[in-house]
Design a protein around this motif. Sequence first.
Motif, PDB file in Angstrom:
ATOM      1  N   CYS A  88       0.811  -1.214   0.000  1.00  0.00           N
ATOM      2  CA  CYS A  88       0.000   0.000   0.000  1.00  0.00           C
ATOM      3  C   CYS A  88       0.846   1.266   0.000  1.00  0.00           C
ATOM      4  N   GLU A  89       2.023   1.182   0.607  1.00  0.00           N
ATOM      5  CA  GLU A  89       2.899   2.346   0.688  1.00  0.00           C
ATOM      6  C   GLU A  89       3.808   2.475  -0.523  1.00  0.00           C
ATOM      7  N   GLY A  90       3.592   1.598  -1.513  1.00  0.00           N
ATOM      8  CA  GLY A  90       4.363   1.684  -2.745  1.00  0.00           C
ATOM      9  C   GLY A  90       5.769   1.141  -2.636  1.00  0.00           C
ATOM     10  N   MET A  91       6.040   0.407  -1.563  1.00  0.00           N
ATOM     11  CA  MET A  91       7.361  -0.184  -1.382  1.00  0.00           C
ATOM     12  C   MET A  91       7.415  -1.544  -2.072  1.00  0.00           C
ATOM     13  N   PRO A  92       8.615  -2.007  -2.441  1.00  0.00           N
ATOM     14  CA  PRO A  92       8.730  -3.344  -3.040  1.00  0.00           C
ATOM     15  C   PRO A  92       8.146  -4.389  -2.106  1.00  0.00           C
ATOM     16  N   SER A  93       7.213  -5.197  -2.615  1.00  0.00           N
ATOM     17  CA  SER A  93       6.552  -6.199  -1.792  1.00  0.00           C
ATOM     18  C   SER A  93       6.329  -7.473  -2.596  1.00  0.00           C
ATOM     19  N   PRO A  94       6.523  -8.633  -1.975  1.00  0.00           N
ATOM     20  CA  PRO A  94       6.280  -9.902  -2.670  1.00  0.00           C
ATOM     21  C   PRO A  94       4.793 -10.123  -2.965  1.00  0.00           C
ATOM     22  N   LEU A  95       3.931  -9.373  -2.272  1.00  0.00           N
ATOM     23  CA  LEU A  95       2.492  -9.545  -2.418  1.00  0.00           C
ATOM     24  C   LEU A  95       2.012  -8.889  -3.707  1.00  0.00           C
ATOM     25  N   THR A  96       1.398  -9.675  -4.580  1.00  0.00           N
ATOM     26  CA  THR A  96       0.921  -9.155  -5.861  1.00  0.00           C
ATOM     27  C   THR A  96      -0.515  -8.650  -5.750  1.00  0.00           C
ATOM     28  N   GLU A  97      -0.933  -7.882  -6.732  1.00  0.00           N
ATOM     29  CA  GLU A  97      -2.301  -7.357  -6.749  1.00  0.00           C
ATOM     30  C   GLU A  97      -3.318  -8.492  -6.790  1.00  0.00           C
ATOM     31  N   GLU A  98      -3.017  -9.524  -7.550  1.00  0.00           N
ATOM     32  CA  GLU A  98      -3.919 -10.676  -7.645  1.00  0.00           C
ATOM     33  C   GLU A  98      -4.070 -11.360  -6.296  1.00  0.00           C
ATOM     34  N   GLN A  99      -2.954 -11.511  -5.579  1.00  0.00           N
ATOM     35  CA  GLN A  99      -3.005 -12.151  -4.269  1.00  0.00           C
ATOM     36  C   GLN A  99      -3.786 -11.310  -3.272  1.00  0.00           C
ATOM     37  N   VAL A 100      -3.645  -9.988  -3.358  1.00  0.00           N
ATOM     38  CA  VAL A 100      -4.407  -9.091  -2.489  1.00  0.00           C
ATOM     39  C   VAL A 100      -5.897  -9.307  -2.706  1.00  0.00           C
ATOM     40  N   LYS A 101      -6.315  -9.363  -3.958  1.00  0.00           N
ATOM     41  CA  LYS A 101      -7.734  -9.551  -4.289  1.00  0.00           C
ATOM     42  C   LYS A 101      -8.237 -10.903  -3.801  1.00  0.00           C
ATOM     43  N   ARG A 102      -7.422 -11.933  -3.940  1.00  0.00           N
ATOM     44  CA  ARG A 102      -7.837 -13.268  -3.501  1.00  0.00           C
ATOM     45  C   ARG A 102      -7.999 -13.310  -1.983  1.00  0.00           C
ATOM     46  N   LEU A 103      -7.107 -12.641  -1.284  1.00  0.00           N
ATOM     47  CA  LEU A 103      -7.212 -12.588   0.176  1.00  0.00           C
ATOM     48  C   LEU A 103      -8.448 -11.792   0.597  1.00  0.00           C
ATOM     49  N   GLN A 104      -8.712 -10.692  -0.087  1.00  0.00           N
ATOM     50  CA  GLN A 104      -9.890  -9.884   0.224  1.00  0.00           C
ATOM     51  C   GLN A 104     -11.169 -10.676  -0.038  1.00  0.00           C
ATOM     52  N   ASN A 105     -11.167 -11.461  -1.096  1.00  0.00           N
ATOM     53  CA  ASN A 105     -12.357 -12.224  -1.478  1.00  0.00           C
ATOM     54  C   ASN A 105     -12.748 -13.280  -0.450  1.00  0.00           C
ATOM     55  N   VAL A 106     -11.772 -13.760   0.324  1.00  0.00           N
ATOM     56  CA  VAL A 106     -12.097 -14.772   1.350  1.00  0.00           C
ATOM     57  C   VAL A 106     -12.279 -14.123   2.725  1.00  0.00           C
ATOM     58  N   GLY A 107     -12.288 -12.774   2.752  1.00  0.00           N
ATOM     59  CA  GLY A 107     -12.534 -12.073   4.003  1.00  0.00           C
ATOM     60  C   GLY A 107     -11.317 -11.857   4.876  1.00  0.00           C
TER      61      GLY A 107
END
Length: 205
Positions: A88-107
Amino acid sequence: KRFRTVHNFPVGGLTPLRIAFLNRLGFSWEGDGIRGPKRDNTRWETYFKQLKEFIKLHGNARVPSRYDTNPSLSNWVQRERRYYKMYCEGMPSPLTEEQVKRLQNVGFEFYTNKRGKRLSQNLFWEEWFEALLDYKKAHGNLFVPQKYINKNGMKLGRFVNQQRHYFVQCKKGVDTSLTVKRIIALNEIGFVWDAKRKHVLDSKI
């Protein structure tokens, strides 16, 4: 969009404002780089599957910080929260946008206290953005009063002031949570970065 990774680039040298200017010039961000350090996606999928099993068993995604049944899952959850903050802070992160969405989708709840309860003051930025859109729909503008609180108890006026403050900091080269993606999103809905502009417009009416 996937931002190109520039190796050996000074940390904080490429600020959100500079990136926004490059976007205006039509700069292409497509490349072979990645958003952050590589990691084993197979392992991520394994933990994600374990998370879904936890949800099926407990009815929520609040894995305790000390989960004796599966300590590795607990550690993974904590890492994903740290990675999300970096993301979220724009720093290099292993977490991809797709993974963020998948995590959000399961609550999955990215912000929680030690008891596993969600922190109201750490609402997702997108939720504040949606509240801002609702305000514009109701009032026809984005000139939110400083002390304005919406029907859900969200201090929207303070949120707007924070975004303006972060934007000023960005222009000074200071790293903030206001990412390029957020700047663009706010620009697209007509967000006014200069609070004084409202008074200028009012004087012309």
